[in-house]
Design an enzyme around this catalytic site. Structure first.
Site, PDB file in Angstrom:
ATOM      1  N   ASP A 326      75.909  -6.939 125.766  1.00  0.00           N
ATOM      2  CA  ASP A 326      76.760  -5.809 126.131  1.00  0.00           C
ATOM      3  C   ASP A 326      76.064  -4.554 125.602  1.00  0.00           C
ATOM      4  OD1 ASP A 326      78.805  -4.224 126.963  1.00  0.00           O
ATOM      5  OD2 ASP A 326      80.306  -4.988 125.560  1.00  0.00           O
ATOM      6  N   ASP A 585      80.443  -9.994 120.686  1.00  0.00           N
ATOM      7  CA  ASP A 585      81.309  -9.978 119.498  1.00  0.00           C
ATOM      8  C   ASP A 585      82.784  -9.844 119.844  1.00  0.00           C
ATOM      9  OD1 ASP A 585      81.371  -7.391 120.421  1.00  0.00           O
ATOM     10  OD2 ASP A 585      80.914  -6.437 118.499  1.00  0.00           O
ATOM     11  N   ASP A 589      84.099 -13.108 124.738  1.00  0.00           N
ATOM     12  CA  ASP A 589      82.693 -13.518 124.753  1.00  0.00           C
ATOM     13  C   ASP A 589      82.478 -14.986 124.387  1.00  0.00           C
ATOM     14  OD1 ASP A 589      81.438 -11.091 125.519  1.00  0.00           O
ATOM     15  OD2 ASP A 589      81.709 -10.293 123.504  1.00  0.00           O
ATOM     16  N   ASN A 653      42.315 -41.536 112.653  1.00  0.00           N
ATOM     17  CA  ASN A 653      41.978 -42.472 111.577  1.00  0.00           C
ATOM     18  C   ASN A 653      42.537 -43.862 111.820  1.00  0.00           C
ATOM     19  OD1 ASN A 653      40.540 -40.575 110.151  1.00  0.00           O
ATOM     20  ND2 ASN A 653      42.212 -40.032 108.773  1.00  0.00           N
ATOM     21  N   ASN A 678      47.496 -42.340 103.710  1.00  0.00           N
ATOM     22  CA  ASN A 678      48.588 -41.626 104.384  1.00  0.00           C
ATOM     23  C   ASN A 678      49.284 -40.671 103.420  1.00  0.00           C
ATOM     24  OD1 ASN A 678      50.073 -41.324 106.852  1.00  0.00           O
ATOM     25  ND2 ASN A 678      51.794 -42.330 105.853  1.00  0.00           N
ATOM     26  N   ASP A 682      49.331 -36.475 103.500  1.00  0.00           N
ATOM     27  CA  ASP A 682      50.634 -35.815 103.644  1.00  0.00           C
ATOM     28  C   ASP A 682      50.794 -34.645 102.680  1.00  0.00           C
ATOM     29  OD1 ASP A 682      51.861 -37.048 105.761  1.00  0.00           O
ATOM     30  OD2 ASP A 682      52.812 -38.616 104.561  1.00  0.00           O
TER      31      ASP A 682
END
Length: 839
Positions: A326, A585, A589, A653, A678, A682
């Site tokens: 708006d 708002d 709406d 891998n 692993n 990580d």
């Protein structure tokens, strides 16, 4: 015997039944009742207890199978290996837990900022309390825009109209009044009852809460339907990514297990190896990484005055390419000023101002900035005017009427949208209070209206009539048009630059307003939308959905739009392939906010709008929204980085390891070594939420694309495998490594290559031109140092590692340099020509 339903009770009897009074409960009594009836919630808040979050880290079927296989191995073979495997799994889980426990607490703190409140009488005083704390017996104070906090019986009402569409499907607001209804009265006909989940459109009142939470009508519906929020594009992308990994993992694991068994290797060892491979392929930290990324993004957005209510909407916020808004308060200052009051011919009129002032001062149904502007423009003495009755404003009539008595005369004064006021007028007041048939001067009225509109001035109409009696029903007819109220709301300073910034960010602004076409066009030109294409509400009404979708791309401005048409525009934009944000708002709406991919409201919005929104701005300002969008794009970019890392180095891998196991006479890595690999890879990836993002990654909307991720995984995963096999060849044919040396050498190369490639694929530029975040850089460096030391430490023998000959390390350095250089070339070719600009 079953008690009769509460709508059959007079209000005074029901108050006694609920042991309450019109002044409300005491705070002490309310605290007792919340323990008895529970929190006023339709669904219980998710528990974020540390124990629940901890065990959630191990719910992956692959992790559970691996734990089971490791325990089984303890009984059949070496318990030491089992302890090491379980310790690594526990370590990975603790990393995820540590990340998520901080994220959960941070998000709860942010949500408390925009918590929906209920207006309640406690100890005889009007207070605002969290909706969850409302209990049966509370007295709620009702006003326009407020939600109904529970099923309740009216005890007072003045011109009260309620929108019950969410519960009954009724399009128009329903009038509510104090009274008693029969026990078998249908839900939609209970005019003395208000329901949770509905909201006040106009008028005022008080009601006593009878039912809360799941005992309400809305609660019963929600229990039956078990509705969940629609899946965002980001959530859908994550789910499809999970399917992709599951397919790859299953195919690889089954094939490797079957071939190893066929080659007469121990079944349990082969199974553990296959499961460890599956863990290596599965980015088990992804949920934690996503949670941390999104919560960090939410915290950063909060510092820029943007509060995220639904974390998954951050990605949609970043990928939004159309913003519907708006104009009032967003594009304009939001403070309505009364410019002038004119008669039908365009001349100044004090009488128009007086009648408008009477109407604005005596109305009680709908608080709004227009009435505030009229009251503050000039004050009149209204002691001689007595208010008799009122027809509140609603979004169908678009008028507000007040019946007053003065000097033994009863007058009905109406103001509202010009067209809707003219619709109920038969006459026009001319000079010296002469009365003219409206058809004679209607063209002149339209000319004045058009002239004002082209100047960007908004006009409302004022009319009156001498009423015969105090019964207001059907009185809004045969009225006399008095003149115009002329209003203005200037554009915000710098709004043209802000709109241009949105355009540069790849976001198209579409203005949706109820104002007339001329006013809207004038404002659009002032904010930088030169020669905007306009579609009006009446034109939209005649248009099919298919035609609307075809035409939408060229429309910048929707004027004279009815509340229910906003949702239609947004749904059509979504069907046309856009990610649509809607900023609203107001009372009307809510449905548009629900329909949008990203519902955006402001902290000062009415409850029903704030409740429907995914994101709440602490200031109604497009520049605040722009900062939020940029932060949303940063969050999405960093989440995608982790996906790229997990699907390139990890996939490469594990693919290499699977292939090597087919031609080697021994397992290329033991299960515990795979898990350690692993875990080590990580560690740098966990810091990705703090990584810096290149400007070109946030200069336009980005969208999740599983095909793009698949191509990325294949391109960089296979490239990683090429250098893994080069390492194999070096270890086997150049160094003539033993199985233990082979595993140690490949462990070092595998972790180093996976860690260093993070610095390459995190950016589209050459890696040396894009500075990584400090946490990512130092963690990568720490992992690299630790990997070199590991085989020589006391932990090396526990994991089956041995010291390597010195000649290996220069060769390893050459392989890694070739890998980084090749990855840079592959990256340049992959992104060449902007094929994946929007990824």
């Amino acid at each position: 015997m079953e008690k009769p339903p509460f709508w059959t009770f007079p209000s005074d009897e029901l108050l006694k039944e609920l042991t309450t009074e019109t002044s409300g409960l005491t705070q002490e009594e309310a605290e007792i009742r919340i323990k008895t009836f529970g929190a006023n919630l339709l669904k219980q808040r998710k528990s974020h207890s540390n124990l629940v979050l901890f065990f959630a880290q191990f719910k992956s079927p692959i992790i559970l199978i691996l734990i089971f296989a490791a325990v089984l191995s303890a009984f059949l073979q070496d318990p030491a290996d089992t302890i090491i495997i379980l310790a690594i799994v526990l370590g990975s889980g603790l990393l995820g837990f540590w990340q998520e426990v901080g994220a959960a607490g941070a998000v709860e703190k942010l949500l408390s900022i925009v918590e929906i409140k209920a207006v309640i009488l406690r100890n005889g005083v009007v207070v605002e309390i969290p909706l969850a704390e409302v209990v049966p017996g509370d007295i709620t104070v009702l006003s326009a825009g407020g939600g109904i906090p529970g099923d309740c019986l009216l005890i007072e009402s003045v011109g009260l109209f309620v929108d019950e569409a969410a519960l009954t499907g009724e399009t128009y607001p329903v009038e509510k009044s104090v009274g008693v209804k029969d026990a078998d009265t249908a839900l939609a006909q209970r005019s003395n009852v208000l329901y949770m989940g509905t909201h006040v459109v106009s008028g005022t009142g008080k009601a006593v809460i009878v039912k809360t939470g799941l005992t309400t009508e809305f609660g019963a519906v929600s229990q039956r339907l078990r509705l969940r929020a629609p899946e965002t594009e980001f959530e859908l992308g994550i789910r499809h990514f999970g399917y992709l990994l599951m397919e790859v993992t299953l195919l690889l694991v089954i094939a490797i297990f079957a071939i190893n068994v066929y080659l007469a290797r121990p079944v349990l060892d082969s199974f553990l190896f296959s499961m460890a491979l599956a863990v290596g392929l599965t980015p088990q930290l992804l949920p934690a990484i996503i949670s941390v990324n999104l919560s960090r993004g939410a915290k950063n957005m909060a510092s820029k005055k943007v509060i995220v209510k639904r974390l998954s909407s951050i990605e949609n916020f970043g990928s939004m390419n159309v913003l519907c808004s708006d104009k009032t308060g967003t594009l304009t200052e939001g403070f309505v000023h009364l410019h002038s009051t004119l008669d039908y011919s365009g001349h100044e009129s004090e009488k128009v101002l007086l009648f408008a002032y009477i109407n604005a001062s005596l109305e009680k149904g709908y608080a709004n900035p227009i009435d505030e502007a009229i009251r503050s423009h000039k004050q009149f003495d209204l002691k001689s005017y007595e208010k008799l009755s009122e027809i509140p404003y609603d979004f169908i009539r678009k008028r507000l009427s007040i019946l007053v008595k003065s000097d033994d005369k009863t007058i009905l004064i109406t103001k509202g949208a010009l067209k809707n006021v003219l619709d109920v007028c038969s006459f026009v007041e001319g000079p010296n209070e002469t009365v003219i048939p409206i058809q004679q001067v209607l063209p002149q009225i339209q000319t004045v209206f058009s002239d004002l509109g082209t100047k960007g001035l908004r006009t409302l109409g004022v009319a009156y009539k001498k009423a015969e009696d105090t019964e207001l029903k059907d009185q809004e007819k045969d009225m006399t048009f008095l003149g115009f109220m002329v209003l203005y709301d200037p554009p915000k300073e710098g709004i043209a630059e802000t709109v241009n910034t949105l355009k540069e960010m790849g976001i198209t602004l579409k203005v949706i307003t109820g104002d007339n076409k001329l006013v809207a066009m004038s404002l659009s030109k002032q904010i930088g939308l030169a020669n905007p294409e306009v579609l009006t509400g009446p034109e939209l009404y005649k248009m099919s959905d298919e035609a609307l979708i075809q035409k939408l791309g060229n429309i910048d401005l929707f004027a004279e739009i009815e509340p229910n048409q906003k949702e239609r525009v947004i749904l059509a934009l979504k069907k046309a392939g856009n990610v649509v944000g809607y900023l609203g708002d107001g009372i009307n709406d809510a449905s548009a906010l629900h329909a949008a991919d990203v519902g955006i409201s402001v902290n000062s919005a009415v409850d029903v709008a704030k409740d429907a929104a995914d994101i709440v701005l602490l200031e109604k300002d497009l520049s605040v929204l722009i900062r939020g969008v940029k932060e949303g794009r940063v969050t999405f970019a960093n989440t995608l980085k982790y996906v790229f890392m997990a699907t390139s180095a990890n996939f490469g891998n594990m693919f290499s390891m699977a292939g090597a196991s087919l031609f080697l006479s021994f397992l290329p890595l033991l299960p515990k070594q795979i898990l350690l690999t692993n875990l080590m890879t990580d560690l740098p990836e966990m810091t990705i939420s703090t990584d810096s993002v290149d400007p070109e990654m946030i200069d336009g909307p980005r969208r999740w694309d599983i095909k793009f991720i698949r191509k990325f995984m294949l391109t960089f995963g296979l490239l990683s495998s090429v250098f893994d096999y080069l390492t194999f060849g070096t270890l086997l044919f150049f160094l003539h490594a033993t199985p233990e040396q082979f595993r140690t050498g490949w462990f070092i190369e595998s972790v180093l290559s996976a860690s260093l490639i993070v610095l390459v694929i995190r950016t589209r530029k050459p890696f040396y031109q894009s500075k990584p975040g400090k946490a990512l850089f130092w963690t990568t460096l720490a992992v690299a140092v630790a990997i070199f030391i590991f085989p020589y430490s006391f932990l090396g023998p526990l994991f089956g590692f041995v010291p390597l000959p010195a000649v290996f390390f220069p060769v390893l350095g050459i392989i890694l340099l070739l890998y980084i250089a090749s990855a840079e070339i592959a990256k340049k070719l992959f992104y060449k020509g902007g094929r994946y600009k929007n990824q």
